[in-house]
Scaffold this motif. Structure first.
Motif, mmCIF file in Angstrom:
data_model
loop_
_atom_site.group_PDB
_atom_site.id
_atom_site.type_symbol
_atom_site.label_atom_id
_atom_site.label_comp_id
_atom_site.label_asym_id
_atom_site.label_seq_id
_atom_site.Cartn_x
_atom_site.Cartn_y
_atom_site.Cartn_z
ATOM 1 N N TRP A 197 1.592 29.985 34.248
ATOM 2 C CA TRP A 197 1.514 31.381 33.835
ATOM 3 C C TRP A 197 0.860 31.472 32.464
ATOM 4 C CZ3 TRP A 197 7.227 33.255 34.787
ATOM 5 C CH2 TRP A 197 7.435 33.402 36.161
ATOM 6 N N VAL A 198 0.201 32.596 32.222
ATOM 7 C CA VAL A 198 -0.308 32.949 30.898
ATOM 8 C C VAL A 198 0.249 34.338 30.596
ATOM 9 C CG1 VAL A 198 -2.336 33.296 29.453
ATOM 10 C CG2 VAL A 198 -2.408 31.602 31.295
ATOM 11 N N ILE A 199 0.993 34.450 29.505
ATOM 12 C CA ILE A 199 1.632 35.721 29.158
ATOM 13 C C ILE A 199 1.197 36.148 27.757
ATOM 14 C CG2 ILE A 199 3.817 36.911 28.711
ATOM 15 C CD1 ILE A 199 5.141 34.979 30.693
ATOM 16 N N THR A 200 0.666 37.361 27.674
ATOM 17 C CA THR A 200 0.355 37.977 26.377
ATOM 18 C C THR A 200 1.415 39.029 26.102
ATOM 19 O OG1 THR A 200 -2.014 37.591 26.590
ATOM 20 C CG2 THR A 200 -1.336 39.314 25.054
ATOM 21 N N GLU A 201 2.017 38.930 24.928
ATOM 22 C CA GLU A 201 3.096 39.854 24.555
ATOM 23 C C GLU A 201 2.559 41.276 24.373
ATOM 24 O OE1 GLU A 201 6.174 38.993 24.766
ATOM 25 O OE2 GLU A 201 5.653 36.902 25.132
ATOM 26 N N ALA A 202 3.447 42.225 24.528
ATOM 27 C CA ALA A 202 3.073 43.637 24.461
ATOM 28 C C ALA A 202 2.384 43.998 23.148
ATOM 29 C CB ALA A 202 4.313 44.510 24.662
ATOM 30 N N ASP A 203 2.838 43.410 22.048
ATOM 31 C CA ASP A 203 2.232 43.748 20.758
ATOM 32 C C ASP A 203 0.957 42.955 20.475
ATOM 33 O OD1 ASP A 203 3.196 41.208 20.136
ATOM 34 O OD2 ASP A 203 4.536 41.896 18.550
ATOM 35 N N ARG A 204 0.562 42.126 21.443
ATOM 36 C CA ARG A 204 -0.670 41.305 21.370
ATOM 37 C C ARG A 204 -0.627 40.298 20.218
ATOM 38 N NH1 ARG A 204 -0.328 43.672 25.632
ATOM 39 N NH2 ARG A 204 -1.887 45.099 26.461
ATOM 40 N N SER A 205 0.579 39.970 19.757
ATOM 41 C CA SER A 205 0.708 39.009 18.662
ATOM 42 C C SER A 205 0.578 37.571 19.130
ATOM 43 C CB SER A 205 2.054 39.182 17.951
ATOM 44 O OG SER A 205 3.126 38.876 18.835
ATOM 45 N N SER A 206 0.850 37.325 20.415
ATOM 46 C CA SER A 206 0.780 35.951 20.903
ATOM 47 C C SER A 206 0.571 35.902 22.403
ATOM 48 C CB SER A 206 2.052 35.175 20.542
ATOM 49 O OG SER A 206 3.163 35.717 21.218
ATOM 50 N N THR A 207 0.020 34.764 22.825
ATOM 51 C CA THR A 207 -0.181 34.460 24.239
ATOM 52 C C THR A 207 0.315 33.045 24.460
ATOM 53 O OG1 THR A 207 -2.094 35.937 24.425
ATOM 54 C CG2 THR A 207 -1.907 34.180 26.075
ATOM 55 N N THR A 208 1.089 32.857 25.530
ATOM 56 C CA THR A 208 1.659 31.549 25.821
ATOM 57 C C THR A 208 1.273 31.108 27.227
ATOM 58 O OG1 THR A 208 3.546 32.053 24.404
ATOM 59 C CG2 THR A 208 3.810 30.217 25.942
ATOM 60 N N ILE A 209 0.870 29.847 27.340
ATOM 61 C CA ILE A 209 0.649 29.213 28.639
ATOM 62 C C ILE A 209 1.912 28.422 28.941
ATOM 63 C CG2 ILE A 209 -0.801 27.649 29.989
ATOM 64 C CD1 ILE A 209 -3.039 28.166 27.914
ATOM 65 N N LEU A 210 2.501 28.663 30.104
ATOM 66 C CA LEU A 210 3.763 28.018 30.432
ATOM 67 C C LEU A 210 3.918 27.847 31.935
ATOM 68 C CD1 LEU A 210 6.626 30.626 30.271
ATOM 69 C CD2 LEU A 210 4.281 31.261 29.846
ATOM 70 N N LEU A 211 4.824 26.981 32.314
ATOM 71 C CA LEU A 211 5.195 26.833 33.709
ATOM 72 C C LEU A 211 6.224 27.913 34.035
ATOM 73 C CD1 LEU A 211 5.715 22.973 33.977
ATOM 74 C CD2 LEU A 211 3.637 24.295 34.421
ATOM 75 N N PRO A 212 6.275 28.382 35.287
ATOM 76 C CA PRO A 212 7.316 29.343 35.637
ATOM 77 C C PRO A 212 8.723 28.821 35.301
ATOM 78 C CG PRO A 212 5.680 29.261 37.359
ATOM 79 C CD PRO A 212 5.335 28.169 36.384
ATOM 80 N N SER A 213 8.948 27.533 35.441
ATOM 81 C CA SER A 213 10.260 26.954 35.123
ATOM 82 C C SER A 213 10.564 26.964 33.626
ATOM 83 C CB SER A 213 10.366 25.533 35.668
ATOM 84 O OG SER A 213 9.374 24.706 35.080
#
Length: 98
Positions: free
Chosen positions: A80-96
């Motif tokens: 997964w790649v998730i960008t936070e609502a405030d656009r302060s950060s984006t994280t690449i992570l496993l669903p687990s």
């Protein structure tokens, strides 16, 4: 043209992070984080269904969280790649890792 859209950033990523699990998967599948981040920020949200893609398209406009999902390698392992609502950060992570 879709190829032109894939090069146009739709939102800022902020600071970028990756979990150890995601880094391991990317290494095993010879995937660079920059490819995933580029796809994510240009609106290629990966293997999401139409409902989730529409939610992401709304999120680009209304400033809520954006989630992409990509299948990597021959086993189609998800990252997964998730960008936070405030656009302060984006994280690449496993669903687990979530």
């Amino acid at each position: 043209m879709k190829s032109d859209l894939l090069h146009t950033p739709l939102f800022p990523l902020g600071r970028t992070f990756a979990t150890p699990g995601a880094l391991g998967l990317m290494q095993r599948t010879d995937t660079t984080p920059w490819v995933l981040l580029g796809r994510h920020r240009s609106g290629d949200f990966g293997c999401l269904d139409a409902y989730d893609c529409a939610a992401n398209n709304r999120a680009v406009l209304d400033g809520t969280r954006i989630l992409s999902a990509y299948e990597l390698g021959p086993a189609n392992e998800k990252v997964w790649v998730i960008t936070e609502a405030d656009r302060s950060s984006t994280t690449i992570l496993l669903p687990s890792d979530y």
